[in-house]
Design a protein around this motif. Structure first.
Motif, mmCIF file in Angstrom:
data_model
loop_
_atom_site.group_PDB
_atom_site.id
_atom_site.type_symbol
_atom_site.label_atom_id
_atom_site.label_comp_id
_atom_site.label_asym_id
_atom_site.label_seq_id
_atom_site.Cartn_x
_atom_site.Cartn_y
_atom_site.Cartn_z
ATOM 1 N N SER A 1 78.363 92.782 66.726
ATOM 2 C CA SER A 1 79.741 92.555 67.312
ATOM 3 C C SER A 1 79.692 91.924 68.730
ATOM 4 C CB SER A 1 80.372 94.085 67.473
ATOM 5 O OG SER A 1 79.746 94.802 68.342
ATOM 6 N N THR B 1 82.913 88.109 63.901
ATOM 7 C CA THR B 1 82.666 89.141 63.275
ATOM 8 C C THR B 1 83.419 89.268 61.720
ATOM 9 O OG1 THR B 1 82.257 90.298 65.121
ATOM 10 C CG2 THR B 1 82.505 91.702 63.033
ATOM 11 N N GLN C 1 76.275 94.713 61.156
ATOM 12 C CA GLN C 1 76.867 95.592 62.265
ATOM 13 C C GLN C 1 77.160 94.923 63.578
ATOM 14 O OE1 GLN C 1 79.001 98.343 61.016
ATOM 15 N NE2 GLN C 1 78.012 97.633 58.941
ATOM 16 N N ALA D 1 80.503 95.551 58.884
ATOM 17 C CA ALA D 1 80.917 94.459 59.645
ATOM 18 C C ALA D 1 79.596 93.470 59.751
ATOM 19 C CB ALA D 1 81.227 94.488 61.143
ATOM 20 N N SER D 2 79.635 92.142 59.851
ATOM 21 C CA SER D 2 78.524 91.079 59.827
ATOM 22 C C SER D 2 78.998 90.236 60.806
ATOM 23 C CB SER D 2 78.432 90.500 58.270
ATOM 24 O OG SER D 2 78.011 91.394 57.516
ATOM 25 N N THR D 3 77.957 89.645 61.454
ATOM 26 C CA THR D 3 78.018 88.378 62.390
ATOM 27 C C THR D 3 77.935 87.367 61.439
ATOM 28 O OG1 THR D 3 76.925 89.704 63.987
ATOM 29 C CG2 THR D 3 77.114 87.175 64.193
#
Length: 675
Positions: A68, A34, A66, A42-44
């Motif tokens: 997680s 993440t 987003q 948030a980004s993978t």
């Protein structure tokens, strides 16, 4: 006789081939984690362990996804995660092809060992979270938005359950209870819940399932511990200090842990780390990723027997001109080139199990190695091609499995230009040719006038060599396996080009040299011309040696190829004892890396390194006499060099490796032939 090598000088520099992962070494396999952004989004994201090839997922609206708690499928071909929209979903390793699994409140998803189910912590009101599972291929869009979540246990465990982790045999460990007052429980492998380790949380099982990493609070901060996964023995604390250490995840080689470090509780100050357990070396995760998990090491699946199709040798990749990639230019050290091969140069778009390529490096800037493997899978700890110095041109035959996306990856640890020419491919049916291996037989040696009218070096001309109906090769052979050797090259650079007699030279190379006095061998699978001959064009001045190791025919009784994926069977460096000159080392092949008994031949990449004198290596079936002629690898003093071989296997499942000069030997398996 085998090629003599007694008088050549050592190259300028040396480079060791890729070695098995060792404590402190960077293990292979993409990282998924993440990425926390300054705005709180948030980004993978995925990246190589060195931080290269960073890819970030985006939402359907183009912003951060987003996502997680990402993790990997057992075969490394899918990423499962808790989606930003709620529920679970999967991506391809390049973060394309998103597929939803559920739309509820599910987190911390993991695959079962067979990849058919996903287990997650699902909101259940009372108690708050319980473990549930869903078919991994369930798509709510196909079922009017409905999920297919089912309880993992028949009855509630009495408290919240989270952080499931699954062993290779299917046993599930999980955190039972709220953070700060939790224990690690197990399902005993049969869906019956019970205590395993008191006072612990966030469990994660090692790749072999033998050890569990988890967190425990010590003096007000969470620290990492490891313990036997059956709960026996005592836990060993592996971190300390006034920092919270959380979310441990094993590296793919089982030698270390990724984890999050945070001085408090604000996730925006969390930093990802990688800890090597043996050395205590602790480094930051590249790219700023947290919640990192590494793509599993390649798992050998049951091989599907395949038949061979010869192709007109065709260039697919040439980084000098930009062929096969977006732009021209050398591949930088630590860089990877992805090359789609399915559907090109006569290769079918599907049904291909492996391709045969001649891979060449040129314009090298120092010693190094190239590794070739199937895209979207973990990079193996094996090498295909090795070189020792700057300014070198050298090649090797490569047989590499083709993954579902039809692309291959080429990694180099040293800046160089990379070229790849396709020689043929294998399909999972009976539409191609079968293989018959044979005791190595010398059919050409220009030093002694074997196969030529007179003895002496060949200079810029073509040798026509009769194959069919000679030396045990039948009249109906469609292709022949030759080990070609340049013997004491007279000019500073050149190459050999093998192709069907009576056809136009394809302008691709099989064996390259870049110094005078070179002794270099290269395997070639050459289609036989209409008159039963092959042509060997010499672009330079050198003596030429050719040994037959087998042939392909339309005979249904012949052997079919099964790809195992690269795996290291032998590395004498790990024992510190090289193979002594004049001795033979038996190598067990059957039973290793899923290879069955009763196979007829094996495809190996043999590498020699750390030698002090010139020499040669010869491979043949155990239990049979050593062939009077036929070397596989030739080297000059101090050289690291590799060559692919296709060698018969003895009735006991072994091949013999003879060296006439002391050297370390590495053997990597790529597949085998069987009836």
């Amino acid at each position: 006789m085998s090629v003599a090598l007694a008088t050549l000088a050592a190259p300028v520099a040396q480079a060791a081939p890729a070695a098995p992962a060792a404590p402190g070494a960077e293990s292979a396999g993409l990282l998924v984690g993440t990425k926390v952004h300054p705005d709180g989004g948030a980004s993978t994201a995925t990246e190589n362990p060195d931080g290269s090839r960073y890819i970030e997922a985006t939402s359907m609206g183009g912003g951060t996804d987003q996502g997680s708690n990402p993790g990997w499928s057992p075969d490394g071909k899918r990423i499962v995660l808790q989606t930003g929209e709620g529920g679970m979903g999967t991506y391809a390793p390049d973060l394309t092809d998103p597929r939803p699994i559920s739309y509820g409140i599910e987190g911390q998803p993991v695959f079962t060992p067979d990849g058919t189910k996903v287990i997650a912590s699902s909101y259940s009101s009372v108690p708050a979270f319980q473990l549930k599972w869903s078919p991994a291929d369930w798509n709510p869009m196909d079922h009017q938005g409905e999920s297919n979540l089912q309880p993992w246990f028949a009855a509630s465990t009495g408290d919240s359950d989270s952080s499931p982790t699954v062993s290779p045999t299917g046993t599930v460990l999980f955190q039972h209870g709220a953070n700060g007052s939790s224990d690690i429980w197990t399902d005993h492998g049969n869906h019956t819940a019970g205590l395993l380790i008191a006072n612990g949380g966030r469990p994660h099982l090692s790749p072999d399932g033998a050890t569990v990493a988890f967190v425990r609070t010590v003096a007000g901060n969470t620290q990492l511990f490891v313990q036997a996964s059956d709960g026996s023995g005592t836990a060993t604390q592996v971190t300390s200090g006034a920092v919270n250490h959380d979310r441990p995840k094993w590296t793919s080689d089982g030698l270390g842990l990724f984890y999050n470090a945070n001085p408090g509780t604000d996730f925006q100050t969390t930093v990802g780390h990688r800890l090597v357990l043996a050395t205590k070396a602790d480094t930051l995760t590249p790219g700023g990723l947290i919640d990192v998990q590494q793509q599993p090491a390649a798992v050998s699946a049951p091989a599907t027997p395949a038949t061979f199709h010869s192709t007109t040798p065709t260039r697919l990749l040439d980084t000098r001109s930009g062929l096969g990639r977006p732009s021209a230019g050398a591949v930088q050290a630590g860089g990877t080139v992805t090359l789609p091969v399915a559907g090109l140069a006569g290769i079918p778009s599907s049904g291909v199990s492996a391709v045969v390529l001649n891979v060449t490096v040129t314009g090298t800037t120092g010693g190094g190695h190239v590794t070739v493997w199937g895209d979207a899978t973990a990079r193996p700890t094996t090498s295909n091609l090795n070189w020792d110095r700057a300014g070198q041109t050298i090649s090797n035959l490569v047989t590499v499995p083709v993954p579902v996306d039809g692309a291959l990856d080429f990694f180099t640890n040293s800046t160089t230009q990379v070229i790849a020419d396709v020689q043929g491919y294998y399909t999972r049916d009976d539409s191609g040719a079968t293989f018959t291996g044979r005791t190595p037989t010398r059919v050409l040696d220009t030093r002694t006038a074997l196969g030529t009218p007179t003895a002496g070096p060949i200079s810029y001309r073509t040798i026509d060599l009769k194959i069919n109906g000679q030396n045990g090769v039948p009249a109906g052979a469609t292709a022949v396996v030759l080990n070609l050797t340049t013997a004491f090259t007279a000019n500073s650079e050149g190459y050999l080009e093998a192709y069907p007699a009576g056809t136009t030279p394809p302008t691709v190379s099989n064996v390259n040299w870049s110094s005078t006095g070179a002794l270099i061998s290269g395997l070639a699978i050459v289609p036989v011309g209409a008159d039963g001959s092959v042509s060997i064009k010499v672009n330079g001045t050198t003596d030429v040696v050719a040994d037959v190791f087998g042939y392909f025919t339309a005979d249904a009784a012949g052997a079919r190829f099964s790809s195992t994926g690269p795996a290291r069977l032998l590395d004498t460096r790990t024992t510190g004892k090289p193979v002594t000159g004049g001795s033979t080392l038996p190598l067990q092949v059957a039973g290793a890396n899923g290879v069955p008994s009763g196979i007829t031949s094996v495809v190996l990449n043999l590498t020699v390194t750390d030698n002090s004198g010139a020499g040669f290596l010869e491979a043949w079936a155990d239990g049979t006499p050593r062939p009077p002629a036929g070397s596989n690898v030739n080297w000059v003093a101090g050289q690291t060099i590799a060559n692919q071989v296709i060698v018969p296997v003895g009735a006991d499942g072994k091949v013999n490796l003879y060296v006439n000069s002391t050297t370390h030997v590495i053997a990597d398996i790529f597949g085998y032939f069987g009836n």
